[in-house]
Each structure stands twice: as structure tokens, then as C-alpha cells.
Design a protein around this motif. Structure first.
Motif, PDB file in Angstrom:
ATOM      1  N   PHE A   2      31.372  33.097-106.706  1.00 61.69           N
ATOM      2  CA  PHE A   2      31.020  34.457-106.313  1.00 61.69           C
ATOM      3  C   PHE A   2      31.727  34.835-105.016  1.00 61.69           C
ATOM      4  CE2 PHE A   2      27.303  32.995-108.746  1.00 61.69           C
ATOM      5  CZ  PHE A   2      27.299  33.961-109.731  1.00 61.69           C
ATOM      6  N   ILE A   5      31.781  38.813-104.242  1.00 60.28           N
ATOM      7  CA  ILE A   5      30.536  39.566-104.155  1.00 60.28           C
ATOM      8  C   ILE A   5      30.119  39.634-102.697  1.00 60.28           C
ATOM      9  CG2 ILE A   5      28.106  39.630-104.772  1.00 60.28           C
ATOM     10  CD1 ILE A   5      28.796  38.398-107.404  1.00 60.28           C
ATOM     11  N   GLU A   9      26.181  43.932-102.364  1.00 63.26           N
ATOM     12  CA  GLU A   9      26.144  43.785-103.822  1.00 63.26           C
ATOM     13  C   GLU A   9      25.120  42.728-104.235  1.00 63.26           C
ATOM     14  OE1 GLU A   9      30.211  42.850-104.192  1.00 63.26           O
ATOM     15  OE2 GLU A   9      30.827  44.920-104.557  1.00 63.26           O
ATOM     16  N   LEU A  10      25.038  41.649-103.463  1.00 62.44           N
ATOM     17  CA  LEU A  10      24.066  40.595-103.765  1.00 62.44           C
ATOM     18  C   LEU A  10      22.638  41.116-103.626  1.00 62.44           C
ATOM     19  CD1 LEU A  10      23.913  37.613-104.533  1.00 62.44           C
ATOM     20  CD2 LEU A  10      23.836  37.066-102.111  1.00 62.44           C
ATOM     21  N   THR A  12      21.706  44.196-103.958  1.00 65.62           N
ATOM     22  CA  THR A  12      21.505  45.122-105.074  1.00 65.62           C
ATOM     23  C   THR A  12      21.163  44.372-106.355  1.00 65.62           C
ATOM     24  OG1 THR A  12      23.119  46.611-104.069  1.00 65.62           O
ATOM     25  CG2 THR A  12      22.576  46.988-106.376  1.00 65.62           C
ATOM     26  N   ILE A  13      21.837  43.266-106.621  1.00 66.04           N
ATOM     27  CA  ILE A  13      21.557  42.469-107.821  1.00 66.04           C
ATOM     28  C   ILE A  13      20.148  41.890-107.758  1.00 66.04           C
ATOM     29  CG2 ILE A  13      22.195  40.349-109.026  1.00 66.04           C
ATOM     30  CD1 ILE A  13      25.112  41.004-108.334  1.00 66.04           C
ATOM     31  N   VAL A  14      19.733  41.398-106.596  1.00 65.07           N
ATOM     32  CA  VAL A  14      18.389  40.829-106.450  1.00 65.07           C
ATOM     33  C   VAL A  14      17.332  41.904-106.660  1.00 65.07           C
ATOM     34  CG1 VAL A  14      16.795  39.797-104.779  1.00 65.07           C
ATOM     35  CG2 VAL A  14      19.113  38.919-104.991  1.00 65.07           C
ATOM     36  N   LEU A  16      17.613  44.713-108.367  1.00 57.86           N
ATOM     37  CA  LEU A  16      17.601  45.072-109.789  1.00 57.86           C
ATOM     38  C   LEU A  16      16.917  44.003-110.630  1.00 57.86           C
ATOM     39  CD1 LEU A  16      21.114  46.697-110.326  1.00 57.86           C
ATOM     40  CD2 LEU A  16      18.893  47.803-110.440  1.00 57.86           C
ATOM     41  N   ALA A  17      17.156  42.733-110.301  1.00 55.76           N
ATOM     42  CA  ALA A  17      16.517  41.649-111.055  1.00 55.76           C
ATOM     43  C   ALA A  17      15.003  41.689-110.874  1.00 55.76           C
ATOM     44  CB  ALA A  17      17.069  40.300-110.602  1.00 55.76           C
TER      45      ALA A  17
END
Length: 150
Positions: A2, A5, A9-10, A12-14, A16-17
Motif C-alpha cells: 500500500f 495510499i 485515503e486510509l 476514508t477506507i476505514v 467506509l468499512a
């Protein structure tokens, strides 16, 4: 894995998850994803080992990364047997360009000095002065028409 990233962005991914799976199911989903990634890596390594064993002992040094053309060419160019490192290190583009620039500028100054002296000298010495411009171009000086070119 990664490297590209960023921190935003990280995050944002967390977020969203957590929103998609919820805080209760998220640890289970992460475990399942890690287990899947491990299985894929194990499958990949076993496939590579099978291919190496099938190729035989003459291909024991074979690397699958060499199948990428960029990697293969880079590996071949870094090979010391060809002596390309000495050639590459011996060629200094900035130095070469500086020499060419100096040669052009000195030639221009020499030509300008000889052009001014040539214009004062007589034209009977058999030389053609290439630095002189035409005195006055004619109004009807057009390039010849070539019917075959059109």
C-alpha cells in the motif's frame, strides 16, 4: 503493498468499512480478508514452486519477475559482463552539451569576425561569403511550382 495510499485515503477506507459492515462485524470481516490474502499468497507460492520443479534444474535461478519486460531489460543492462555501466557512467550529457554549445558559440563569433573582414576585403579571392543576406528580395521571388508534389 500500500505504498501509494495516503493517510487521508486510509482514513476514508476505514470510515467506509465501519459504515458498511458496522463496528460489530468489522473485526470478523478483517480476519476473513486476511485469511483470503494468505491463501492466495500460499497458492501463488505453491504454483511458482511447481513451475520451477517442472522446468528442471537448468531454470533454478528463474525469477517470475523477469517476465516483466521492464524488469528483464533493467536486469540485463545492469549486467557487468557487457560493460554498459562504464559506458553509461563515462557519458556525461551535460558536459557534452556544454562542449557543443561552446563550439557553436565560438564558431558564430569566428564567423561574424571573418564575415566583417570578408566584406571589407575584395571578392576576388574565390571565397563565397555565406553570412551575407540578400540586399533586397524581389517581390516576385516565389518558389518554383512543382506539379508532381501536389
Amino acid at each position: 503493498m500500500f505504498n501509494d495510499i495516503g493517510p487521508l485515503e486510509l482514513v476514508t477506507i476505514v470510515v467506509l468499512a465501519v459504515l458498511v459492515f458496522g463496528p460489530d462485524k468489522l473485526p470478523k470481516v478483517i480476519q476473513d480478508m486476511m485469511r483470503t490474502v494468505r491463501k492466495i499468497r500460499e497458492f501463488s507460492e505453491s504454483a511458482k514452486a511447481d513451475i520451477r520443479s517442472e522446468l528442471g534444474p537448468e531454470f533454478k535461478d528463474f525469477e517470475f519477475e523477469d517476465l516483466n519486460p521492464k524488469t528483464f531489460i533493467r536486469k540485463q543492462l545492469d549486467n557487468d559482463e557487457l560493460g554498459l555501466k562504464e559506458i553509461r557512467n563515462g557519458f556525461d550529457l551535460k558536459k557534452e552539451m556544454a562542449e557543443v554549445t561552446d563550439a557553436v558559440h565560438s564558431r558564430d563569433t569566428d564567423a561574424a569576425a571573418s564575415g566583417s573582414s570578408a566584406s571589407t576585403a575584395s571578392s576576388g579571392d574565390g571565397r563565397i561569403d555565406m553570412t551575407k543576406k540578400p540586399e533586397e528580395p524581389g517581390k516576385d521571388d516565389r518558389p518554383p511550382y512543382d506539379a508532381d508534389a501536389t
